[in-house]
Design a protein around this motif. Structure first.
Motif, PDB file in Angstrom:
ATOM      1  N   ARG A 245      28.184  51.053  29.372  1.00  0.00           N
ATOM      2  CA  ARG A 245      26.878  50.455  29.070  1.00  0.00           C
ATOM      3  C   ARG A 245      25.874  50.790  30.174  1.00  0.00           C
ATOM      4  NH1 ARG A 245      24.622  48.119  24.460  1.00  0.00           N
ATOM      5  NH2 ARG A 245      26.192  46.992  23.279  1.00  0.00           N
ATOM      6  N   ALA A 246      26.324  50.729  31.416  1.00  0.00           N
ATOM      7  CA  ALA A 246      25.432  51.047  32.539  1.00  0.00           C
ATOM      8  C   ALA A 246      24.994  52.512  32.481  1.00  0.00           C
ATOM      9  CB  ALA A 246      26.140  50.749  33.856  1.00  0.00           C
ATOM     10  N   ARG A 247      25.909  53.407  32.087  1.00  0.00           N
ATOM     11  CA  ARG A 247      25.549  54.814  31.947  1.00  0.00           C
ATOM     12  C   ARG A 247      24.470  54.999  30.880  1.00  0.00           C
ATOM     13  NH1 ARG A 247      31.096  58.483  32.087  1.00  0.00           N
ATOM     14  NH2 ARG A 247      31.310  58.567  34.370  1.00  0.00           N
ATOM     15  N   GLU A 248      24.612  54.287  29.776  1.00  0.00           N
ATOM     16  CA  GLU A 248      23.607  54.386  28.716  1.00  0.00           C
ATOM     17  C   GLU A 248      22.245  53.914  29.211  1.00  0.00           C
ATOM     18  OE1 GLU A 248      24.869  52.344  25.241  1.00  0.00           O
ATOM     19  OE2 GLU A 248      26.808  53.352  25.133  1.00  0.00           O
ATOM     20  N   GLU A 249      22.236  52.807  29.946  1.00  0.00           N
ATOM     21  CA  GLU A 249      20.975  52.288  30.472  1.00  0.00           C
ATOM     22  C   GLU A 249      20.340  53.278  31.442  1.00  0.00           C
ATOM     23  OE1 GLU A 249      19.344  49.588  29.743  1.00  0.00           O
ATOM     24  OE2 GLU A 249      20.785  48.688  28.356  1.00  0.00           O
ATOM     25  N   TYR A 250      21.162  53.879  32.297  1.00  0.00           N
ATOM     26  CA  TYR A 250      20.615  54.828  33.280  1.00  0.00           C
ATOM     27  C   TYR A 250      20.107  56.086  32.580  1.00  0.00           C
ATOM     28  CZ  TYR A 250      20.151  57.336  37.686  1.00  0.00           C
ATOM     29  OH  TYR A 250      19.652  58.022  38.775  1.00  0.00           O
ATOM     30  N   ALA A 251      20.882  56.573  31.581  1.00  0.00           N
ATOM     31  CA  ALA A 251      20.481  57.801  30.892  1.00  0.00           C
ATOM     32  C   ALA A 251      19.184  57.610  30.129  1.00  0.00           C
ATOM     33  CB  ALA A 251      21.589  58.248  29.936  1.00  0.00           C
ATOM     34  N   ALA A 252      18.990  56.413  29.564  1.00  0.00           N
ATOM     35  CA  ALA A 252      17.768  56.133  28.811  1.00  0.00           C
ATOM     36  C   ALA A 252      16.592  55.829  29.724  1.00  0.00           C
ATOM     37  CB  ALA A 252      18.000  54.960  27.859  1.00  0.00           C
ATOM     38  N   ARG A 253      16.858  55.734  31.029  1.00  0.00           N
ATOM     39  CA  ARG A 253      15.821  55.437  32.039  1.00  0.00           C
ATOM     40  C   ARG A 253      15.194  54.072  31.825  1.00  0.00           C
ATOM     41  NH1 ARG A 253      17.191  58.278  36.271  1.00  0.00           N
ATOM     42  NH2 ARG A 253      17.522  60.483  35.746  1.00  0.00           N
ATOM     43  N   HIS A 254      15.934  53.195  31.112  1.00  0.00           N
ATOM     44  CA  HIS A 254      15.449  51.821  31.041  1.00  0.00           C
ATOM     45  C   HIS A 254      15.578  51.161  32.416  1.00  0.00           C
ATOM     46  CE1 HIS A 254      15.006  52.237  26.826  1.00  0.00           C
ATOM     47  NE2 HIS A 254      16.306  52.265  26.544  1.00  0.00           N
ATOM     48  N   ARG A 255      16.622  51.568  33.145  1.00  0.00           N
ATOM     49  CA  ARG A 255      16.847  51.024  34.487  1.00  0.00           C
ATOM     50  C   ARG A 255      16.862  52.186  35.465  1.00  0.00           C
ATOM     51  NH1 ARG A 255      15.862  45.820  33.124  1.00  0.00           N
ATOM     52  NH2 ARG A 255      16.861  45.430  31.099  1.00  0.00           N
ATOM     53  N   PRO A 256      15.927  52.260  36.396  1.00  0.00           N
ATOM     54  CA  PRO A 256      15.772  53.464  37.221  1.00  0.00           C
ATOM     55  C   PRO A 256      16.817  53.617  38.311  1.00  0.00           C
ATOM     56  CG  PRO A 256      14.154  51.808  37.846  1.00  0.00           C
ATOM     57  CD  PRO A 256      14.857  51.274  36.642  1.00  0.00           C
ATOM     58  N   THR A 257      17.555  52.579  38.647  1.00  0.00           N
ATOM     59  CA  THR A 257      18.524  52.673  39.746  1.00  0.00           C
ATOM     60  C   THR A 257      19.909  52.295  39.239  1.00  0.00           C
ATOM     61  OG1 THR A 257      18.260  50.374  40.462  1.00  0.00           O
ATOM     62  CG2 THR A 257      16.733  52.010  41.394  1.00  0.00           C
ATOM     63  N   PRO A 258      20.980  52.772  39.907  1.00  0.00           N
ATOM     64  CA  PRO A 258      22.340  52.371  39.514  1.00  0.00           C
ATOM     65  C   PRO A 258      22.543  50.857  39.574  1.00  0.00           C
ATOM     66  CG  PRO A 258      22.427  54.280  40.950  1.00  0.00           C
ATOM     67  CD  PRO A 258      21.002  53.817  40.944  1.00  0.00           C
ATOM     68  N   ARG A 259      21.913  50.181  40.534  1.00  0.00           N
ATOM     69  CA  ARG A 259      22.116  48.738  40.653  1.00  0.00           C
ATOM     70  C   ARG A 259      21.541  47.999  39.450  1.00  0.00           C
ATOM     71  NH1 ARG A 259      20.114  44.790  45.641  1.00  0.00           N
ATOM     72  NH2 ARG A 259      21.310  42.952  44.953  1.00  0.00           N
ATOM     73  N   SER A 260      20.320  48.345  39.061  1.00  0.00           N
ATOM     74  CA  SER A 260      19.727  47.687  37.894  1.00  0.00           C
ATOM     75  C   SER A 260      20.448  48.091  36.614  1.00  0.00           C
ATOM     76  CB  SER A 260      18.241  48.028  37.796  1.00  0.00           C
ATOM     77  OG  SER A 260      18.045  49.430  37.711  1.00  0.00           O
ATOM     78  N   SER A 261      20.936  49.336  36.555  1.00  0.00           N
ATOM     79  CA  SER A 261      21.698  49.772  35.384  1.00  0.00           C
ATOM     80  C   SER A 261      23.002  48.992  35.278  1.00  0.00           C
ATOM     81  CB  SER A 261      21.991  51.272  35.467  1.00  0.00           C
ATOM     82  OG  SER A 261      20.793  52.017  35.474  1.00  0.00           O
ATOM     83  N   LEU A 262      23.641  48.739  36.415  1.00  0.00           N
ATOM     84  CA  LEU A 262      24.879  47.957  36.404  1.00  0.00           C
ATOM     85  C   LEU A 262      24.623  46.533  35.927  1.00  0.00           C
ATOM     86  CD1 LEU A 262      26.683  49.090  39.670  1.00  0.00           C
ATOM     87  CD2 LEU A 262      27.642  49.152  37.367  1.00  0.00           C
ATOM     88  N   ALA A 263      23.547  45.933  36.419  1.00  0.00           N
ATOM     89  CA  ALA A 263      23.219  44.564  35.988  1.00  0.00           C
ATOM     90  C   ALA A 263      22.996  44.516  34.481  1.00  0.00           C
ATOM     91  CB  ALA A 263      21.985  44.069  36.739  1.00  0.00           C
ATOM     92  N   ALA A 264      22.271  45.518  33.951  1.00  0.00           N
ATOM     93  CA  ALA A 264      22.046  45.570  32.505  1.00  0.00           C
ATOM     94  C   ALA A 264      23.348  45.837  31.755  1.00  0.00           C
ATOM     95  CB  ALA A 264      21.019  46.653  32.179  1.00  0.00           C
ATOM     96  N   GLY A 265      24.226  46.663  32.357  1.00  0.00           N
ATOM     97  CA  GLY A 265      25.511  46.954  31.736  1.00  0.00           C
ATOM     98  C   GLY A 265      26.379  45.717  31.612  1.00  0.00           C
ATOM     99  N   PHE A 266      26.406  44.880  32.656  1.00  0.00           N
ATOM    100  CA  PHE A 266      27.174  43.635  32.592  1.00  0.00           C
ATOM    101  C   PHE A 266      26.625  42.708  31.510  1.00  0.00           C
ATOM    102  CE2 PHE A 266      28.837  44.781  36.805  1.00  0.00           C
ATOM    103  CZ  PHE A 266      30.157  44.378  36.664  1.00  0.00           C
ATOM    104  N   ARG A 267      25.298  42.621  31.422  1.00  0.00           N
ATOM    105  CA  ARG A 267      24.705  41.752  30.399  1.00  0.00           C
ATOM    106  C   ARG A 267      25.004  42.261  28.998  1.00  0.00           C
ATOM    107  NH1 ARG A 267      20.257  41.782  33.957  1.00  0.00           N
ATOM    108  NH2 ARG A 267      19.226  43.332  32.629  1.00  0.00           N
TER     109      ARG A 267
END
Length: 755
Positions: free
Chosen positions: A354-376
């Motif tokens: 999920r975090a990879r998808e968020e990062y690839a879509a550039r919804h979350r610009p950093t790995p940390r924010s992508s991880l937080a979105a991935g957990f949610r």
């Protein structure tokens, strides 16, 4: 963000510290199949007109506890199971004959005045009341004696002890001391007998144990009529051996059972088998976990390394929870503990994908924010998939028994520990690492800042896997036909857990030809014995119900065929218990399917719940059919594997359905078939990576787990492959077909209303 990070970090640290303390200070209790010994299951037999009495069973437990303590077994356990069952575990006891005899005897001790001799058992004056005051029994020499009703019972006895009198010539005997009214009663009984002349049968006193005269001595001529023997003590003589005298004293001291009992199950496991099982499972756990960890690190880099640390913490938490709860770790439970390591990978993989998808879509610009979105984003899928597995574990605990029930406990603890590991420990470690400056400068090091090999290839080809859903359903039906054919043509080889009978496993110094063993057993009077090899210089003998004496005859026959014959395992299950276990297994399976349907219908929609349950039934039939074709036994361990496969299959289905629901909320106009295909493609990386992680563990278990775990691991490997296929190409196409035929509203309607 910093405050929540500190809270998660402190919580993770506290849980790990507490688990480490418990693991170091509280020893875990091993089942007999791991440490060696004998387990005996007794069933109370109240009068036919009476219902099972829990109070009588409790009193029986107390009497048996006294007998077991007198046996001198180290760390025995005895516990009530239900209204009328008692489970006794005797570590280190390899010959259960004596233990079963001591535990199973009612031990009704009575003292009688002898009225005279009799010519037959019917030589009693008529008419008699409903409960006759006289009856006839044979004495030690076989002479029939007419006995008055009991004057004293074992309740009047204070203490009994085995003694050896070398000087007096009595040899081994049992001294009995009476208490309270028993002292006067003994004097009165012997005083009445003393009124008859020496040599008269009526001058004898009969001591009866369970309707058998064990001693009937003449009252000494020195005893006067009416006075009797004072002092409140006597001796029971009868040419006893040391063991017989000690056993008699044990039974007298333990007291009589309130109700008769019958042995319905008996298992004996040699310590060698237990040690080998522990060693094999430990190697499987170590190698399987190492391979899984290396795989996760290779795929997810830094986050994978942190997830591996969390997996180690998961193992520690699970072990500590088992120890703290006092749960008994059995062989299937140990396998479940190893298996749950592979299951714990799934939650981490869901989050990272999920975090990879968020990062690839550039919804979350950093790995940390992508991880937080991935957990949610992954939380709902993690919760749903783990709850369905908990449902299966709960059904194992409440509906199964013995080792399978222990497997349910271990599986349930493993699921809860895996959620704690993924959602608390992994997140605390990942948040801390992602916040480091050197990590922010190298985002690809995290394993989150790229899409992965599987997703890259899918994005380039964008296949339409569900273009022809009926073709996938046709393939599933064909697989079902093959499986059902195996069941119909080959039949099912039910283990003794379900049929009743006895199985004895031996190890020998030299190999024995199975055909030679069958011939020898047939000549010894066991023509229906089934002989199967089970490893190097190991083989098993399976028969119908046998007494302990008959089992000893089989062992003697085997010993004549080879040198250094050792008994590794001896299991006996009564037909009533086998029938009950068989019915319980069917009930557990039916309830499991109904529970899965209810939960999935509530969480998603009836269409998806029906499709998922149909896929579960598909997996069950195929797994059973494959075992029928292979001639593998259908036993309690297989049942544990089967219900685990149900959990695996529904996990995959839940992940796919969760993604379908998520995509439907965003796009209410696209047909369900296209949305489902998109969901399959998006969840396929998770399916591949989770399946690989579990496959490492199960392969290690199959290769290194030994004969006792091979079939278990094989069933789970088959279930893993079948469950992965069915979640994508049975459950999803079936949901599409049902949706199209019923013309129900778009799934986003219910989802939107529910949220």
């Amino acid at each position: 963000m910093n405050r929540s990070l500190r809270i998660r970090g402190l919580l993770a640290l506290a849980v790990v510290a507490l688990s480490l303390y418990v693991a170091l200070t509280v020893p875990i209790q091993l089942g007999l199949d791991l440490r060696g010994g004998t387990q005996i299951v007794l069933e109370t037999r109240p009068p036919e007109t009476a219902a099972p009495d829990g109070e009588a069973t409790d009193r029986t437990v107390e009497v048996l506890r006294g007998r077991i303590d007198a046996l001198g077994v180290a760390e025995p356990t005895i516990a009530r199971s239900g209204d009328n069952r008692i489970v006794v575990e005797l570590p280190g006891v390899q010959d259960p004959t004596k233990a079963a005899d001591v535990l199973g005897r009612t031990a009704q001790l009575t003292f009688h005045q002898v009225l005279g001799t009799a010519n037959s058992a019917d030589d009693i004056p008529k008419p008699l009341p409903k409960w006759p005051r006289q009856h006839v029994l044979a004495d030690e020499s076989g002479q029939l004696l007419r006995l008055e009703a009991a004057s004293l019972t074992g309740n009047h006895v204070k203490e009994a002890a085995a003694r050896f009198d070398q000087q007096g010539g009595a040899g081994w005997h049992v001294t009995v001391d009476f208490k309270g009214p028993g002292r006067d009663g003994w004097a009165r009984l012997t005083g009445q007998a003393a009124c008859h002349p020496a040599g008269d049968p009526s001058r004898r006193v009969a001591i009866v144990l369970d309707d058998k005269i064990i001693s009937s001595p003449q009252v000494d001529p020195s005893v006067r009529c009416g006075s009797g023997i004072s002092g409140g003590s006597t001796q029971i003589t009868g040419s006893f051996s040391a063991d017989e005298a000690k056993e008699l004293a044990l039974l007298i001291n333990g007291g009589a059972l309130p109700v008769p009992v019958e042995t319905v199950e008996q298992r004996t496991v040699g310590p060698t088998l237990g040690a080998e099982a522990i060693t094999a499972s430990a190697w499987a756990a170590a190698i399987g976990t190492a391979l899984t960890g290396l795989f996760i690190i290779a795929v997810y880099r830094l986050m994978g390394a942190l997830a591996t640390v969390a997996l180690a913490c998961y193992g520690l938490i699970s072990y500590a929870a088992l120890a703290a709860l006092g749960a008994t770790l059995t062989l299937p439970g140990l396998a479940g503990f190893v298996l749950a390591i592979g299951m714990a990978v799934d939650a981490n993989v869901l989050v990272f994908e999920r975090a990879r998808e968020e990062y690839a879509a550039r919804h979350r610009p950093t790995p940390r924010s992508s991880l937080a979105a991935g957990f949610r984003s992954a939380f709902s899928a993690i919760a749903d998939s783990n709850i369905t597995t908990l449902i299966a574990a709960g059904l194992l605990f409440f509906l199964a028994s013995g080792p399978v029930r222990g497997f349910g406990v271990t599986l349930g603890i493993g699921v809860l520990a895996s959620m704690l590991s993924a959602l608390v420990i992994t997140r605390a470690l990942a948040d801390y690492a992602a916040a480091r400056p050197w990590v922010r400068r190298r985002p690809r090091l995290t394993g989150i800042a790229h899409t992965g090999t599987v997703r890259d290839r899918l994005s380039r080809t964008n296949p339409n896997l569900l273009r022809h859903p009926r073709r996938w359903l046709a393939a599933s039906i064909a697989a079902l036909v093959v499986a059902v054919s195996g069941i119909a043509l080959r039949g099912l080889d039910f283990g003794i857990e379900f049929t009743g009978g006895r199985v004895i496993e031996y190890t020998t110094a030299t190999s024995i030809d199975p055909e030679q063993a069958r011939t020898a057993l047939a000549d010894a009077g066991f023509p229906r014995a089934i002989v199967q090899t089970s490893g190097d210089n190991q083989f098993t003998v399976r028969t119908h119900q046998l007494s302990n004496t008959q089992a000893a005859e089989i062992t003697d026959t085997v010993s004549d065929l080879s040198q250094n014959v050792s008994k590794l395992r001896d299991e006996a299950i009564g037909p009533s218990l086998g029938k009950e276990l068989r019915q319980g297994a069917l009930i557990a399976l039916a309830v499991a399917l109904a529970a899965q349907l209810g939960y999935l219908a509530a969480r998603f929609r009836l269409v998806f719940g029906t499709a998922a349950v149909a896929a579960l039934a598909h997996d069950v039939v195929i797994l059973v059919g494959i075992f029928a074709w292979l001639g593998k036994p259908i036993d309690g361990v297989f049942l544990a594997a089967l219900l685990t496969v149900i959990g695996y299959s529904v996990n995959d289905s839940v992940v796919v359905f969760d993604r379908i629901r998520d995509l439907s909320r965003r796009d209410r106009k696209t047909p369900l078939a296209r949305i489902s295909n998109q969901a399959l493609l998006q969840t396929l990386p998770r399916t591949v990576n989770t399946g690989m992680g579990a496959a490492f563990i199960l392969t290690a278990l199959a290769v290194l787990g030994g004969d006792s775990l091979t079939d278990f691991a094989l069933a789970l490997l088959i279930g893993l492959a079948v469950g992965t296929y069915s979640s994508m190409f049975t459950a999803t196409p079936l949901a599409i077909e049902i949706h199209n035929r019923t013309h129900v509203p778009h799934p986003a309607t219910n989802s939107a209303r529910r949220t």
